[in-house]
Enzyme design. Sequence first.
Site, PDB file in Angstrom:
ATOM      1  N   ASP A  71     -80.962 -12.318  48.064  1.00 19.81           N
ATOM      2  CA  ASP A  71     -81.851 -11.850  49.120  1.00 19.81           C
ATOM      3  C   ASP A  71     -81.264 -12.099  50.505  1.00 19.81           C
ATOM      4  O   ASP A  71     -80.307 -12.835  50.658  1.00 19.81           O
ATOM      5  CB  ASP A  71     -83.187 -12.593  49.026  1.00 19.81           C
ATOM      6  CG  ASP A  71     -84.047 -12.004  47.919  1.00 19.81           C
ATOM      7  OD1 ASP A  71     -83.760 -10.892  47.487  1.00 19.81           O
ATOM      8  OD2 ASP A  71     -85.011 -12.689  47.512  1.00 19.81           O
ATOM      9  N   LYS A  89     -80.199  -6.060  52.293  1.00 23.18           N
ATOM     10  CA  LYS A  89     -79.438  -5.581  53.456  1.00 23.18           C
ATOM     11  C   LYS A  89     -80.373  -5.217  54.589  1.00 23.18           C
ATOM     12  O   LYS A  89     -81.362  -4.550  54.409  1.00 23.18           O
ATOM     13  CB  LYS A  89     -78.628  -4.357  53.063  1.00 23.18           C
ATOM     14  CG  LYS A  89     -77.195  -4.688  52.789  1.00 23.18           C
ATOM     15  CD  LYS A  89     -76.355  -3.428  52.792  1.00 23.18           C
ATOM     16  CE  LYS A  89     -75.197  -3.589  51.851  1.00 23.18           C
ATOM     17  NZ  LYS A  89     -75.315  -2.818  50.636  1.00 23.18           N
ATOM     18  N   MET A 103     -94.104 -16.884  56.109  1.00 23.39           N
ATOM     19  CA  MET A 103     -94.132 -15.559  56.728  1.00 23.39           C
ATOM     20  C   MET A 103     -95.267 -15.499  57.751  1.00 23.39           C
ATOM     21  O   MET A 103     -96.022 -14.526  57.791  1.00 23.39           O
ATOM     22  CB  MET A 103     -94.306 -14.471  55.654  1.00 23.39           C
ATOM     23  CG  MET A 103     -93.132 -14.416  54.694  1.00 23.39           C
ATOM     24  SD  MET A 103     -93.389 -13.342  53.287  1.00 23.39           S
ATOM     25  CE  MET A 103     -94.314 -14.393  52.185  1.00 23.39           C
TER      26      MET A 103
HETATM   27  N1  SAH Z   1     -89.486 -18.446  47.934  1.00 23.75           N
HETATM   28  C1  SAH Z   1     -89.361 -18.891  49.290  1.00 23.75           C
HETATM   29  C2  SAH Z   1     -90.300 -18.163  50.221  1.00 23.75           C
HETATM   30  C3  SAH Z   1     -89.989 -16.696  50.359  1.00 23.75           C
HETATM   31  S1  SAH Z   1     -90.990 -15.905  51.528  1.00 23.75           S
HETATM   32  C4  SAH Z   1     -89.587 -20.404  49.342  1.00 23.75           C
HETATM   33  O1  SAH Z   1     -89.948 -21.007  48.351  1.00 23.75           O
HETATM   34  O2  SAH Z   1     -89.355 -20.992  50.403  1.00 23.75           O
HETATM   35  C5  SAH Z   1     -89.986 -16.017  52.968  1.00 23.75           C
HETATM   36  C6  SAH Z   1     -90.537 -17.056  53.913  1.00 23.75           C
HETATM   37  O3  SAH Z   1     -90.083 -18.335  53.512  1.00 23.75           O
HETATM   38  C7  SAH Z   1     -90.045 -16.926  55.327  1.00 23.75           C
HETATM   39  O4  SAH Z   1     -90.781 -15.963  56.053  1.00 23.75           O
HETATM   40  C8  SAH Z   1     -90.295 -18.309  55.842  1.00 23.75           C
HETATM   41  O5  SAH Z   1     -91.648 -18.505  56.117  1.00 23.75           O
HETATM   42  C9  SAH Z   1     -89.954 -19.143  54.649  1.00 23.75           C
HETATM   43  N2  SAH Z   1     -88.573 -19.631  54.688  1.00 23.75           N
HETATM   44  C10 SAH Z   1     -87.545 -19.316  53.887  1.00 23.75           C
HETATM   45  N3  SAH Z   1     -86.451 -20.020  54.221  1.00 23.75           N
HETATM   46  C11 SAH Z   1     -86.786 -20.805  55.254  1.00 23.75           C
HETATM   47  C12 SAH Z   1     -86.101 -21.758  56.062  1.00 23.75           C
HETATM   48  N4  SAH Z   1     -84.808 -22.070  55.832  1.00 23.75           N
HETATM   49  N5  SAH Z   1     -86.783 -22.373  57.050  1.00 23.75           N
HETATM   50  C13 SAH Z   1     -88.079 -22.077  57.278  1.00 23.75           C
HETATM   51  N6  SAH Z   1     -88.774 -21.197  56.561  1.00 23.75           N
HETATM   52  C14 SAH Z   1     -88.141 -20.564  55.565  1.00 23.75           C
END
Ligand code: SAH
Length: 473
Positions: free
Chosen positions: A248, A270, A383
């Site tokens: 992703d 992408k 998000m």
């Molecule tokens: N499966 C992922 C979430 C996917 S939804 C998990 O468990 O974290 C995508 C959201 O995850 C982003 O919009 C943000 O809110 C959060 N996210 C993902 N990576 C992040 C990071 N390094 N720092 C802060 N928020 C993050």
Amino acid sequence: MDHFPIFLRVEGRRIVLSGGGEAALAKLRLLLKSTGHITVFSATPADEIVTWAREGKLRLERRAMAPGDTLCAALFYAADEDDAEDARTAAIARADGALVNVVDNLEDSAFITPAIVDRDPVTIAIGTEGAAPVLARAIKADLEARLPAALGPLARIGKTFRKAANALPFGRARRDFWREYYFDTGPADIAGGEDRVRAGLDALLAGHLQRRARDGHIHFVGAGPGDPDLLTMKARRVLDEADVVVYDRLISKPVLELARREAVMIDAGKEGFGPSMKQEDINALIVEHAATGAQVVRLKSGDATVFGRLDEEIDAADAEGIAWSIVPGITSASAAVAEIGQSLTKRGRNSSVRFLTGHDMKGFADHDWATLARPGEVAAIYMGKKSARFIQGRLIMHGADRHTPVTVIENASRPEQRILETTLDALPAALASADMSGPALTFYGLAPRAAAAAQRHVTNSYASTITPIQEAL
Ligand code: SAH
């Protein structure tokens, strides 16, 4: 490396040696394995040398070497075990343009002869640049014991089978096939002759092709928030064994770099060049690859089971009868809360924590706002940037304290991490001025530990501040 290892073509070329004693014999035993034309100069040759000469394995000149004797020689060995004589013969050979080795005299030699493990055409040369001949011999003995004695003929037969084996995908599949041939089925078949080995190769290949079709697998892997140190060991292992990696947009570069070098890397998120891949296309892609027997790693940020649209991909795998498994990862909430030195739950403050998404497929997501608005509640909002104003409005409408701490952690665990401390009241404005472009996790009801301590003394005076990673705690 003062001596650079190469394999010199000696087929049909002259190799000259001066000497007839033990040192000469040791070198000749090695040289006779080659297809070079050997000439020995010695007035007093050992019996073995005389026999070899009689058998036509080498040419023997029963006299001391003289100028002109090394014309067109590729290699020359000074093996008279006499410093003065060795110096004399070496000088003649050098003048004739041969590469010179003076036995037991590293200084005056242009090359050294390595310890050799001979499984022709497989030849292993071991050198220590004269530093530790004992070590070279020990390594040689170790390799001799480990390599099947029939490796030579097996390699020659294997070479003719390489095209056929290319039916297996490049990488691990092919490596596994050859390993089994060289170390298992090949050595077992060789006693039955070459035909038996060839039939064995055919059967082995058919088995591997079949097994692959059966063994395709999809690993749904949580890649964590970005820091590769936050991957599980299991995630690292499957990445290391992957044939195909579908990842992703939020997967960090350092994590991608851990994938096996030969793996096919597919970016399913992408951006910039066009919209990200549609979910149905991703489903089709991972299933398609697994159906050919590939080990597919589907990398999802954080934990694959949290807002990861995982179930749709599992359903697609199930529909095709493809095996799958989930490798858990560190979800952003866990990574982010660690960066602000807080707990997700705390005795006396909150005995439950919610993971919310700011928006779902239909738009801004609705939640149980009334419960969340109560004092002490904590929520990790994924998000949540775009929906900040909506969430703020709903919570205040349901009676939430406007001064409730809110912390936004952008790029948690990554070098670009930023932490925004604010309050429910100031959230939309603070977010707008912070201008965050990376993934961000919003904590409702949590302030960074240091700020939370200060807050106890100066009530209701939260200013919005933004801190880079080093100062976060
Ligand atoms: N499966 C992922 C979430 C996917 S939804 C998990 O468990 O974290 C995508 C959201 O995850 C982003 O919009 C943000 O809110 C959060 N996210 C993902 N990576 C992040 C990071 N390094 N720092 C802060 N928020 C993050």
